[in-house]
Design a protein around this motif. Structure first.
Motif, PDB file in Angstrom:
ATOM      1  N   ARG A   1       0.852  -1.193   0.000  1.00 47.61           N
ATOM      2  CA  ARG A   1       0.000   0.000   0.000  1.00 47.61           C
ATOM      3  C   ARG A   1       0.883   1.236   0.000  1.00 47.61           C
ATOM      4  NH1 ARG A   1      -3.962  -0.753   4.947  1.00 47.61           N
ATOM      5  NH2 ARG A   1      -5.081   0.941   3.908  1.00 47.61           N
ATOM      6  N   ALA A   2       0.311   2.359  -0.267  1.00 52.90           N
ATOM      7  CA  ALA A   2       1.066   3.613  -0.277  1.00 52.90           C
ATOM      8  C   ALA A   2       1.496   3.972   1.146  1.00 52.90           C
ATOM      9  CB  ALA A   2       0.211   4.738  -0.863  1.00 52.90           C
ATOM     10  N   PRO A   3       2.646   4.605   1.309  1.00 54.29           N
ATOM     11  CA  PRO A   3       3.083   5.007   2.659  1.00 54.29           C
ATOM     12  C   PRO A   3       2.103   5.988   3.286  1.00 54.29           C
ATOM     13  CG  PRO A   3       4.876   5.183   1.065  1.00 54.29           C
ATOM     14  CD  PRO A   3       3.622   4.951   0.287  1.00 54.29           C
ATOM     15  N   TRP A   4       2.063   5.928   4.605  1.00 53.93           N
ATOM     16  CA  TRP A   4       1.184   6.821   5.364  1.00 53.93           C
ATOM     17  C   TRP A   4       2.035   7.933   5.953  1.00 53.93           C
ATOM     18  CZ3 TRP A   4      -1.082   5.875  10.837  1.00 53.93           C
ATOM     19  CH2 TRP A   4      -2.064   6.838  11.101  1.00 53.93           C
ATOM     20  N   VAL A   5       1.718   9.186   5.689  1.00 54.67           N
ATOM     21  CA  VAL A   5       2.516  10.348   6.092  1.00 54.67           C
ATOM     22  C   VAL A   5       1.722  11.203   7.063  1.00 54.67           C
ATOM     23  CG1 VAL A   5       3.770  12.375   5.274  1.00 54.67           C
ATOM     24  CG2 VAL A   5       3.685  10.316   3.869  1.00 54.67           C
ATOM     25  N   ARG A   6       2.379  11.576   8.156  1.00 54.23           N
ATOM     26  CA  ARG A   6       1.754  12.480   9.135  1.00 54.23           C
ATOM     27  C   ARG A   6       2.706  13.619   9.433  1.00 54.23           C
ATOM     28  NH1 ARG A   6      -0.308   9.570  14.396  1.00 54.23           N
ATOM     29  NH2 ARG A   6       1.875   8.934  14.426  1.00 54.23           N
ATOM     30  N   LEU A   7       2.183  14.829   9.513  1.00 52.44           N
ATOM     31  CA  LEU A   7       2.969  15.998   9.907  1.00 52.44           C
ATOM     32  C   LEU A   7       3.052  16.048  11.430  1.00 52.44           C
ATOM     33  CD1 LEU A   7       4.446  18.620   9.154  1.00 52.44           C
ATOM     34  CD2 LEU A   7       2.237  19.787   9.245  1.00 52.44           C
ATOM     35  N   MET A   8       4.274  16.037  11.964  1.00 52.50           N
ATOM     36  CA  MET A   8       4.472  15.952  13.411  1.00 52.50           C
ATOM     37  C   MET A   8       4.949  17.254  14.039  1.00 52.50           C
ATOM     38  SD  MET A   8       3.651  12.808  13.963  1.00 52.50           S
ATOM     39  CE  MET A   8       4.247  12.499  15.616  1.00 52.50           C
ATOM     40  N   GLY A   9       5.647  18.093  13.293  1.00 50.27           N
ATOM     41  CA  GLY A   9       6.157  19.314  13.901  1.00 50.27           C
ATOM     42  C   GLY A   9       6.707  20.280  12.881  1.00 50.27           C
TER      43      GLY A   9
END
Length: 668
Positions: free
Chosen positions: A37-45
């Motif tokens: 699956r496509a990578p999961w990206v989250r903005l952390m800082g």
């Protein structure tokens, strides 16, 4: 862009991506791997880099302690950022983007990423908690690594630095220069067997340098420094990939059996010029291990363990801050067990090293038993301060009206002035006497807390190269103290000084001027005696039970001289109130067939001398002069120095040990 592994998470499951953008803004994105699956990206800082011409980060690492992020930037600075509260903002950002924090489907993963970036304003733009500005110069920081509680940074200035985290601040412990010519250091690799590999570019070659053996393990011709490259090694092969002129180049090399075996590893690359014993470390199940410090013509000093049982010398740490030869060493009185931040069964002392180019370096050494290490002793080195006369000259006012001192001045000998604690002042200064090749005797003051080493007094009385200095303390019947100094020069003269007044004046001046001052004058010596016909190569002062002082010296002409001094304290000014009287003088011409480069007074009636003729002689001092008791031949050619200590045996008997250095090292 740069990747940084997250502490506590497997690299194949999640990793952090740091991206520098316009106006110094740096984003921290968490990227989770999902197979198929496509990578999961989250903005952390979001973080704000300090202003500079090229405002972007070059490397980053998460610290395992304190939830902190350390970054290196293009300006050569190290930056410390918080990353503890970012998870709350990430959850808020995710909820803004998707309405909840459940797992996102594959189709919506890209929308989530775009939404988080679109709503990044919900995250605060955090400035750095702490900045070490320009630590690696203007060429930038190339890597940041965490290992065993320490932080290591590399740069294109030819050095890598060891740091630690103290109260949410970065403290530089010391710097290392791997080898001559390796100016472009890219990475550090810690091997399972305890070796530290330095990866970098030397001229047009990629180099893998071993800190343990001090040699290049691999040298690959690739055309020079490359911004994009990768290196991987295993016991069976090594692979190096790089981009050159738009092409991806791959270098592979299979491991070959090593035909060369090291029978005995060297301590230094050239002659050992000085040696000092730090003390003994108790290790469970073993005899006490002696910790020594040596200095050499190869510009390094080495802290090592010398075991009587195995008869092996194992280096603990190598100090490479000098730009010329290390000529002399001095140890301040060890703080000993109970030192703050140190164990009860360890050694703690200040080490001063000096030599060519008028350079002095100061370190704090902390040694303790470490059963897990090869030597069974662990050593931590903290660089405290350094001083060069050229730097002092550049700070002088109206220097165009003055004559510059010899830039090739060498420090020939050092001696720590004992017990100079000034109770009236809140700061604790230590003082150091130095014999200089330009004919001067200089006094330096050290404030360890502020990491300052300052020239406070000097005298050019000798008018020729000063070879040796020895400082000692005299306490009168009423408890009054006098700091005395004896210096010896190439003409065979020995001068005695009272430096109590200059030290007291220096402490007052340093306290008022906040650590900066112009050097004071030492004044004239109290007494000068002609002990030898030529240069004095060895000098030792010891106190007798009667409160007098034995001064023993050895010369280039092979002679030994011993004099007995009495110190009388009168009224009046400090210098005028101190009087020295020579009670007895004993000379032994031709005691050795060559230069006497080491001498020690073991007891008032017992002396030990060592010479370039490779003889170690024990002398009895009596009414009839010096009488030889025994002579031992040692194996070290070109003897440079010796150090002695005594050990009380189980039955109460004293045993004397000595260590000799020159073209090698030997303990007797």
């Amino acid at each position: 862009l740069s990747w940084a592994p997250r502490p506590g998470l497997a690299p194949d499951s999640a990793v952090a991506l740091l991206a520098s953008g316009p106006e110094g803004e740096m984003l921290w994105l968490d990227v989770a791997h999902r197979p198929g699956r496509a990578p999961w990206v989250r903005l952390m800082g979001r973080y704000l880099l300090p202003p500079c011409k090229q405002r972007w980060h070059t490397c980053a690492a998460f610290l395992p302690q304190g939830q902190l992020l350390v970054c290196g930037d293009r300006r050569g600075s190290l930056l410390l950022f918080p990353c503890s509260s970012s998870s709350e903002w990430a959850a808020e950002c995710t909820s803004i983007a998707n309405g909840d924090t459940d797992l996102i489907s594959e189709d919506s993963s890209s929308e989530l990423e775009l939404s988080c970036l679109a709503h990044k304003g919900a995250l605060p733009l955090e400035p750095p908690l702490f900045v070490l500005f320009g630590l690696h110069g203007k060429t930038g920081v190339t890597s940041v690594t965490c290992h065993k509680g320490y932080i290591y940074s590399t740069g294109r200035d030819g050095v890598y630095r060891q740091l630690r985290l103290q109260d949410r601040q970065l403290e530089v412990l010391r710097k290392h220069r791997p080898c001559k010519g390796l100016q472009w250091i890219e990475q550090l690799r810690f091997t399972p067997d305890g070796d530290l590999l330095v990866l970098g570019f030397h001229a047009d070659n990629f180099v893998v340098w071993s800190s343990r053996t001090g040699e290049n393990l691999h040298c690959i011709s690739c055309g020079g420094g490359h911004r994009s490259w990768s290196y991987c090694s295993s016991p069976s092969a090594e692979v190096f990939a790089f981009i050159k002129s738009g092409d991806v180049m791959l270098y592979c090399h299979e491991a070959e059996p090593c035909e060369q075996q090291v029978l005995l590893a060297s301590l230094h690359g050239r002659e050992i010029t000085c040696v000092r014993r730090l003390g003994a470390v108790e290790v469970p199940g073993q005899a006490a291990l002696n910790v020594l410090v040596t200095g050499s013509e190869d510009t390094t000093a080495c802290v090592l363990v010398l075991s009587e049982r195995s008869r092996a010398a194992v280096p603990l740490a190598r100090l490479s801050d000098h730009i010329s030869s290390v000529r002399t060493l001095a140890l301040a009185s060890p703080a000993g067990p109970g030192d703050e931040g140190f164990g009860e069964e360890g050694l703690s002392a200040l080490l001063f090293s000096a030599g060519g180019r008028a350079q002095i370096e100061c370190y704090r050494l902390l040694c303790a038993g470490d059963p897990a290490s090869e030597s069974a002793v662990g050593c931590q080195v903290i660089h405290v301060a350094s001083h060069r006369l050229d730097e002092h000259w550049e700070r002088k006012k109206n220097r165009h009206k003055l004559i510059k001192m010899d830039p090739e001045t060498r420090y020939m000998s050092l001696s720590v002035v004992p017990k100079t604690t000034i109770k009236q002042l809140p700061t604790l200064w230590k003082f150091l006497a130095a014999a200089c090749s330009d004919g001067s005797v200089r006094i330096f003051g050290l404030l360890e807390a502020a990491r300052k080493l300052v020239l406070v007094a000097e005298s050019f009385h000798h008018q020729r190269c000063v070879l040796k200095v020895e400082a000692f303390l005299h306490t009168g019947t009423g408890g009054e103290r006098r700091h005395l100094l004896c210096s010896a020069a190439t003409d065979g003269s020995i001068a005695f000084w009272d430096i109590t007044g200059p030290i007291t004046d220096a402490v007052d001046a340093l306290h008022q001027a906040e650590g900066e001052m112009q050097p004071l004058a030492l004044g004239a010596p109290l007494l000068t005696i002609m002990a030898h016909s030529c240069g004095v190569n060895s000098l030792h002062v010891t106190k007798t039970p009667e409160g007098r002082y034995l001064v023993a010296s050895g010369s280039d002409d092979g002679s030994i001289h011993v004099c007995l001094l009495e110190v009388a304290l009168g009224s009046g000014e400090v210098a005028a109130g101190t009087c020295l009287q020579v009670l007895e003088r004993v000379s032994r011409p031709c005691a050795h067939a060559a230069h006497v480069t080491g001498i020690r007074v073991l007891r008032p009636d017992l002396l030990l001398s060592a010479s370039v003729d490779q003889r170690l002689t024990l002398w009895h001092r009596g009414p009839g002069g010096l009488v030889p008791l025994s002579t031992t031949f040692f194996h070290v050619p070109d003897l440079a120095e010796l150090d002695c200590w005594e050990v009380a045996e189980a039955g109460g008997e004293l045993r004397y040990y000595c260590v000799l250095c020159g073209q090698g090292l030997e303990m007797l």
